[in-house]
Design a protein around this motif. Structure first.
Motif, short mmCIF file in Angstrom:
data_model
loop_
_atom_site.label_atom_id
_atom_site.label_comp_id
_atom_site.label_asym_id
_atom_site.label_seq_id
_atom_site.Cartn_x
_atom_site.Cartn_y
_atom_site.Cartn_z
N UNK A 1 5.76 -3.25 -10.33
CA UNK A 1 4.82 -2.14 -10.18
C UNK A 1 3.68 -2.56 -9.26
N UNK A 2 3.01 -1.57 -8.69
CA UNK A 2 1.85 -1.81 -7.84
C UNK A 2 0.59 -1.69 -8.69
N UNK A 3 -0.26 -2.72 -8.68
CA UNK A 3 -1.50 -2.70 -9.46
C UNK A 3 -2.65 -3.12 -8.56
N UNK A 4 -3.84 -2.73 -8.96
CA UNK A 4 -5.05 -3.16 -8.25
C UNK A 4 -6.01 -3.91 -9.17
N UNK A 5 -5.64 -4.03 -10.44
CA UNK A 5 -6.45 -4.79 -11.39
C UNK A 5 -5.57 -5.88 -12.01
N UNK A 6 -6.11 -7.09 -12.09
CA UNK A 6 -5.38 -8.21 -12.67
C UNK A 6 -6.32 -8.97 -13.61
#
Length: 509
Positions: free
Chosen positions: A155-160
């Protein structure tokens, strides 16, 4: 050079006992001989021993103590930005088979650890490939799409969980990390208990192919085997000309204890900043050990001290308050088409097999190799066998990378001989340093240890004749052509070289 941070030792090696298997002292016979006691060799030996075959493992030093003992030990199917590249260069089916084979390896470690009751700090976590630059998000989007098409839970995420912002990341579920030596040492003990013979400090020098095959060892002993597996990381035999298709690289590692609340909760990698790879592992007193890898460079490209300092500074900047406790370095080889070579050693090979070219992802590829080699030797099929076949050659796809590798080797082979010596005399070599010095008209590799003792050896690599270079941070001589490494006394630390650098008397050349 400023003092380097941390103890110069791999945490994996420091936290496990030293092995003490005997050296081979007499000629022996086996169904299968495995040359190399790293993860690929030990996994192959384990799988083959379970089929009832008699197996011999021959390790030049200590099992699981070479490259395998200096990895970051991510057990992951997400290998940076591999799937978009594979889809473009090899097609969607190849990307899917790669994903299947790697995830199969991950699950096989879980199954084996459960079956044998191995406590190896095995943890299931997501893996991330991230970018910090907004201008690089398109490649993350492309990788997510390619990974999904390959059948992965991506999946594409912008928060880790990282303590800094990222522009975008690929997140792949159900990956793993573990303590590689705890896993492999348990495996080799069980294997030995079940009848496999393991020999350490037994360097193989020669191979005679046939039915049977014969291996000649450094001390004059011979091993006769029906099949041979060459799992020495970089193959020690050149008959397949793999030196023209493998590019060695070194990456540095620093580690620092952190409280558990600072654990980023996953495995992370980015190709930015000359590569940064992040993970943690259980540590002492309830802490976690943060492990950061990066500063990729060619062997022999210069001293690693400055690069260690950069990596440590980056770690302290991104993970505030950390104090570096360990430092070490790892080496790997990447093939010209970015896929490992696992299978028959060369087009004419019938009973000799190889595993190499893992491209920095030796844990999943090592386990995959063990299963695949066992299947090939026992006559079973795995759907990804053709994908990894070392006999493959794609002239249009590989012509450029092969030419580039050969040009680089030629520059070192010829150009390094034309350069003046790096020091005018032995007296110019300071304690803790090394330089190429002409002694009696001969180019020699001269180093002086911290106590002031001089060590002088031939500067010519015993593999194919390139001139070695000194790595002051690690106190080693390195070949810039194919990655062989030697100690100050000339002893072989890392192949493909099998013979030491010849000693030189600096006073009587």
């Amino acid at each position: 050079m400023a003092a380097l941070p941390g103890v110069p030792e791999s945490y994996w090696v420091e936290s496990t006992p030293t092995t003490s298997f005997p050296s081979l002292e007499q000629d022996i016979t086996a169904d299968v001989a495995v040359v190399g006691g790293g993860i690929a060799g030990l996994c192959a030996a384990w799988e083959l021993s379970r089929t009832g075959r008699s197996v011999v493992v021959l390790e030049a030093d200590r099992v699981a103590g070479g490259v395998t003992g200096y990895t970051t030990a991510k057990l992951s199917v997400q290998h940076t930005l591999i799937y978009a590249r594979l889809r473009k260069s090899h097609g969607e089916q190849a990307a899917r088979l790669y994903a299947q084979s790697q995830q199969d390896a991950v699950e096989h470690v879980f199954a084996t650890a459960a079956e044998l009751g191995i406590d190896c700090d095995l943890e299931r976590l997501p893996a991330y490939t991230y970018v910090e630059s907004g201008g690089e998000t398109e490649q993350i989007t492309a990788e997510v799409e390619a990974a999904q098409q390959a059948g992965l839970p991506a999946s594409l995420v912008t928060r880790t969980g990282l303590p800094f912002d990222v522009a975008a990341a690929v997140r792949v579920e159900d990956q793993a990390q573990f303590h590689p030596r705890k896993f492999l040492l348990a495996l080799v003990r069980r294997m030995a208990d079940d009848g496999a013979r393991v020999f350490e400090r037994t360097r193989v020098m020669g191979l005679e192919e046939g039915r049977p095959c014969r291996l000649a060892c450094e001390n004059g002993t011979t091993v006769t085997a029906g099949d041979v597996v060459v799992a020495t990381h970089y193959p020690i035999f050149d008959r397949a000309l793999m030196f023209s298709r493998l590019e060695p690289r070194r990456e540095l590692v620093v580690a620092a204890p952190i409280p558990p609340e600072q654990d980023p909760g996953g495995m992370y990698i980015t190709s930015e900043h000359n590569t940064r790879s992040i993970r943690t592992t259980p540590y002492r007193d309830g802490q976690r050990l943060l492990i950061v890898t990066g500063e990729t460079a060619d062997p022999g490209s210069g001293d690693a001290g400055e690069r260690f300092q950069r990596l440590a500074a980056w770690t302290r900047d991104r993970f505030t308050g950390t104090q570096i406790s360990h430092r070490w370095a790892a080496q790997d080889n990447t093939s010209t088409d970015h896929l490992p070579y696992v299978g028959h050693f060369h087009p004419g090979a019938k009973h000799v097999y190889v595993a190499t070219g893992f491209g920095g992802w030796g844990m999943s590829n090592g386990v995959m190799s063990g299963k695949l080699l066992s299947a090939l030797i026992t006559g079973h099929d795995l759907p990804w066998a053709e994908l990894y076949d070392p006999r493959r050659l794609h002239p249009l796809r590989e012509a450029g990378p092969i030419a580039k590798l050969q040009a680089k080797a030629a520059r070192h082979l010829i150009g390094d001989r034309l350069r003046p010596s790096h020091a005018d005399s032995v007296d110019d070599v300071a304690p803790g340093s090394g330089a190429i010095v002409r002694i009696g008209g001969r180019r020699c590799a001269v180093s002086r240890d911290a106590a002031g003792v001089v060590h002088a050896v031939s500067a010519t690599c015993t593999h194919l004749g390139c001139v070695v270079a000194f790595n002051q941070a690690e106190q080693t001589w390195e070949c810039p052509c194919h990655g062989s490494r030697f100690g100050p006394d000339g002893a072989v630390l890392h192949g493909p070289a099998t013979r030491p650098l010849e000693p030189v008397d600096p006073d009587n050349p």
